[in-house]
Design a protein around this motif. Structure first.
Motif, PDB file in Angstrom:
ATOM      1  N   GLU A  20       0.822  -1.221   0.000  1.00 53.91           N
ATOM      2  CA  GLU A  20       0.000   0.000   0.000  1.00 53.91           C
ATOM      3  C   GLU A  20       0.849   1.261   0.000  1.00 53.91           C
ATOM      4  N   GLY A  21       2.156   1.098   0.209  1.00 57.33           N
ATOM      5  CA  GLY A  21       3.066   2.235   0.157  1.00 57.33           C
ATOM      6  C   GLY A  21       3.211   2.936   1.486  1.00 57.33           C
ATOM      7  N   GLY A  22       3.712   4.166   1.434  1.00 55.34           N
ATOM      8  CA  GLY A  22       3.926   4.923   2.654  1.00 55.34           C
ATOM      9  C   GLY A  22       5.215   4.549   3.340  1.00 55.34           C
ATOM     10  N   TYR A  23       5.301   4.870   4.624  1.00 54.28           N
ATOM     11  CA  TYR A  23       6.531   4.683   5.387  1.00 54.28           C
ATOM     12  C   TYR A  23       6.813   3.208   5.669  1.00 54.28           C
ATOM     13  N   PRO A  24       8.080   2.822   5.778  1.00 53.38           N
ATOM     14  CA  PRO A  24       8.412   1.456   6.204  1.00 53.38           C
ATOM     15  C   PRO A  24       7.911   1.221   7.624  1.00 53.38           C
ATOM     16  N   ARG A  25       7.330   0.069   7.865  1.00 55.34           N
ATOM     17  CA  ARG A  25       6.818  -0.258   9.197  1.00 55.34           C
ATOM     18  C   ARG A  25       7.919  -0.858  10.063  1.00 55.34           C
ATOM     19  N   GLY A 364      15.726   7.252   0.426  1.00 53.50           N
ATOM     20  CA  GLY A 364      16.714   7.648   1.417  1.00 53.50           C
ATOM     21  C   GLY A 364      16.103   8.309   2.633  1.00 53.50           C
ATOM     22  N   SER A 365      16.928   8.976   3.409  1.00 53.71           N
ATOM     23  CA  SER A 365      16.499   9.572   4.668  1.00 53.71           C
ATOM     24  C   SER A 365      15.449  10.663   4.459  1.00 53.71           C
ATOM     25  N   ARG A 366      15.606  11.465   3.404  1.00 53.44           N
ATOM     26  CA  ARG A 366      14.638  12.529   3.135  1.00 53.44           C
ATOM     27  C   ARG A 366      13.259  11.955   2.841  1.00 53.44           C
ATOM     28  N   ALA A 367      13.214  10.885   2.052  1.00 54.28           N
ATOM     29  CA  ALA A 367      11.942  10.247   1.721  1.00 54.28           C
ATOM     30  C   ALA A 367      11.296   9.647   2.965  1.00 54.28           C
ATOM     31  N   LEU A 368      12.106   9.038   3.830  1.00 56.79           N
ATOM     32  CA  LEU A 368      11.586   8.464   5.059  1.00 56.79           C
ATOM     33  C   LEU A 368      10.967   9.543   5.938  1.00 56.79           C
ATOM     34  N   MET A 369      11.681  10.651   6.129  1.00 56.91           N
ATOM     35  CA  MET A 369      11.159  11.728   6.969  1.00 56.91           C
ATOM     36  C   MET A 369       9.863  12.294   6.392  1.00 56.91           C
ATOM     37  N   SER A 370       9.811  12.433   5.069  1.00 58.68           N
ATOM     38  CA  SER A 370       8.606  12.949   4.425  1.00 58.68           C
ATOM     39  C   SER A 370       7.413  12.022   4.655  1.00 58.68           C
ATOM     40  N   ASP A 371       7.615  10.714   4.475  1.00 56.78           N
ATOM     41  CA  ASP A 371       6.521   9.756   4.658  1.00 56.78           C
ATOM     42  C   ASP A 371       6.058   9.681   6.109  1.00 56.78           C
ATOM     43  N   LEU A 372       7.004   9.731   7.044  1.00 53.40           N
ATOM     44  CA  LEU A 372       6.622   9.716   8.466  1.00 53.40           C
ATOM     45  C   LEU A 372       5.843  10.972   8.834  1.00 53.40           C
ATOM     46  N   ALA A 373       6.238  12.106   8.275  1.00 51.11           N
ATOM     47  CA  ALA A 373       5.520  13.361   8.554  1.00 51.11           C
ATOM     48  C   ALA A 373       4.094  13.308   7.991  1.00 51.11           C
ATOM     49  N   LYS A 374       3.946  12.758   6.783  1.00 48.80           N
ATOM     50  CA  LYS A 374       2.625  12.642   6.173  1.00 48.80           C
ATOM     51  C   LYS A 374       1.704  11.745   7.012  1.00 48.80           C
ATOM     52  N   ALA A 375       2.312  10.757   7.674  1.00 52.70           N
ATOM     53  CA  ALA A 375       1.527   9.823   8.485  1.00 52.70           C
ATOM     54  C   ALA A 375       1.284  10.360   9.907  1.00 52.70           C
ATOM     55  N   GLY A 376       1.799  11.543  10.196  1.00 50.82           N
ATOM     56  CA  GLY A 376       1.610  12.120  11.524  1.00 50.82           C
ATOM     57  C   GLY A 376       2.476  11.483  12.591  1.00 50.82           C
ATOM     58  N   LEU A 377       3.581  10.866  12.165  1.00 48.52           N
ATOM     59  CA  LEU A 377       4.457  10.175  13.119  1.00 48.52           C
ATOM     60  C   LEU A 377       5.670  11.018  13.523  1.00 48.52           C
ATOM     61  N   LEU A 378       5.795  12.197  12.965  1.00 47.63           N
ATOM     62  CA  LEU A 378       6.871  13.114  13.342  1.00 47.63           C
ATOM     63  C   LEU A 378       6.268  14.426  13.855  1.00 47.63           C
TER      64      LEU A 378
END
Length: 378
Positions: A20-25, A364-378
């Motif tokens: 489904e995509g998004g951040y790595p779990r 990379g790290s930028r993509a991870l931070m972006s996905d976590l922010a979109k999910a409300g985890l940052l």
């Protein structure tokens, strides 16, 4: 022992990507299931490793079942891809930490990258050294005396320097987020014609230098490239998909500790599409530098890692079994399936391809931070 039985014994931490995509779990294993434990308090493996009690947190935190463990390990869990168990940590490696590996590095150097000369040089160098280097403590007075003897004989090598000298070899294996996990393809630079897997234990270390746990690693090696010049170490070691880790990180707890790491027996199997099978093993009891000393060489007042690091501890396995003819030694062929295993960490399985054929590293790290922010985890 089955995969489920091994993972029921300890506290394991890892990462998966969902279709489904998004951040790595961030995941753990309980009762034969892989559970998503990603939380705002710990959205990355790095965050858990920076806690005072990572094992206690993982053991107690609530999780949501994703798939059966055996299916995830077999690659048959629909929509679930097992990733490297580390994320933001630096990925470092230590070299020439076993005497067998040490001698093979000297042979590579003397052969100048020519695999055909290795068999003859091996016997010649062993006769010339005439010492049981495995009994030497690196940097000791005895080691210094052996160095003087070898210099006199004209066979001193940069590999002998880091093998029995005072300073360990620590290098960058790949960038954070660039390692691949169990089931992935591992990459060989296409210019290489003499190469091999390096089955290793890797320890995970916090930013404070505390060793937290261990996982399995394949420190893929290009013998011909490094053999031409040690200054080509980066080209030999750091390529697309050239660093494999997994399947999970086992955290230290009341059952599993650094002492268990020091006693590990590591198995290796290489199975080729040509029917070739190679089996080998490494014993961590034969390492010449302790894991603590290698970690201390990597992190301390001289070098900090704010997100921690994972450190490959080196290998004693140097494949010399002939594959394509007498005296030709071992080298990989595309399609080889490499299995690295222990009784306490499970099995890391990867398929060999050219690095140009492996999935490109784009997340990379930028993509991870972006996905976590979109999910409300940052």
């Amino acid at each position: 022992m089955s995969g489920s039985e091994i993972f029921n014994e300890g506290i394991f931490l890892g990462r998966v990507r969902l279709a489904e995509g998004g951040y790595p779990r961030v995941v753990t294993v309980r009762d034969g299931m892989v559970l998503d434990i990603t939380a705002r308090a710990a959205p990355t493996v790095r965050d858990i490793c920076e806690m005072d009690d990572p094992a206690g947190y993982v053991k107690a935190v609530e999780g949501e079942a994703i798939a059966e463990l055996d299916a995830v390990l077999a690659g048959t869990a629909e929509g679930v891809e097992l990733l490297s168990p580390v994320d933001l940590q630096a990925v470092k490696a230590s070299g020439v930490t076993f005497v067998v590996s040490l001698l093979e590095r000297v042979i590579e150097e003397q052969a100048k990258g020519d695999a055909g000369r290795a068999d003859h040089l091996r016997g010649e160098i062993l006769d010339l050294i005439g010492e049981d280097l495995s009994q030497l403590v690196p940097g000791s007075e005895q080691a210094i005396a052996v160095k003087a003897k070898l210099v006199e004989k004209g066979v001193w090598s940069q590999y002998l320097e880091v093998g029995i000298g005072p300073d360990a070899e620590i290098f960058t294996k790949c960038q954070p987020m660039a390692s691949v996990g169990h089931g992935a393809e591992v990459g060989l630079h296409p210019i290489s014609t003499w190469n091999n897997p390096e089955p290793e234990v890797a320890v995970v270390v916090s930013s404070k230098g505390r060793i937290l746990g261990a996982t399995l690693g394949n420190d893929v090696n290009l013998r011909d490239v490094e053999g031409r010049s040690a200054l080509l170490l980066g080209k030999a070691k750091d390529n697309n998909a050239s660093a494999a880790l997994g399947p999970f990180l086992r955290l230290f707890d009341g059952v599993f500790s650094l002492q268990n790491v020091k006693e590990m027996e590591i198995g290796l199997e290489v199975r080729g599409e040509d029917g070739f099978v190679l089996n080998g093993s490494s014993s961590m009891s034969q390492i010449s530098r302790t894991p603590e000393s290698l970690v201390a060489a990597a992190i301390g007042d001289h070098h900090q890692y704010p997100d921690g690091l994972v450190l490959y501890l080196g290998t004693m396995f140097a494949p010399v079994q002939d594959r394509d003819g007498v005296g030709k030694g071992f080298t990989h062929k595309l399609g080889d399936i490499v299995t690295i295993s222990t009784q306490t960490l499970g099995a890391l399985v990867n398929t060999v391809r050219h690095s140009t054929q492996c999935q490109p590293w784009t997340y990379g790290s930028r993509a991870l931070m972006s996905d976590l922010a979109k999910a409300g985890l940052l």
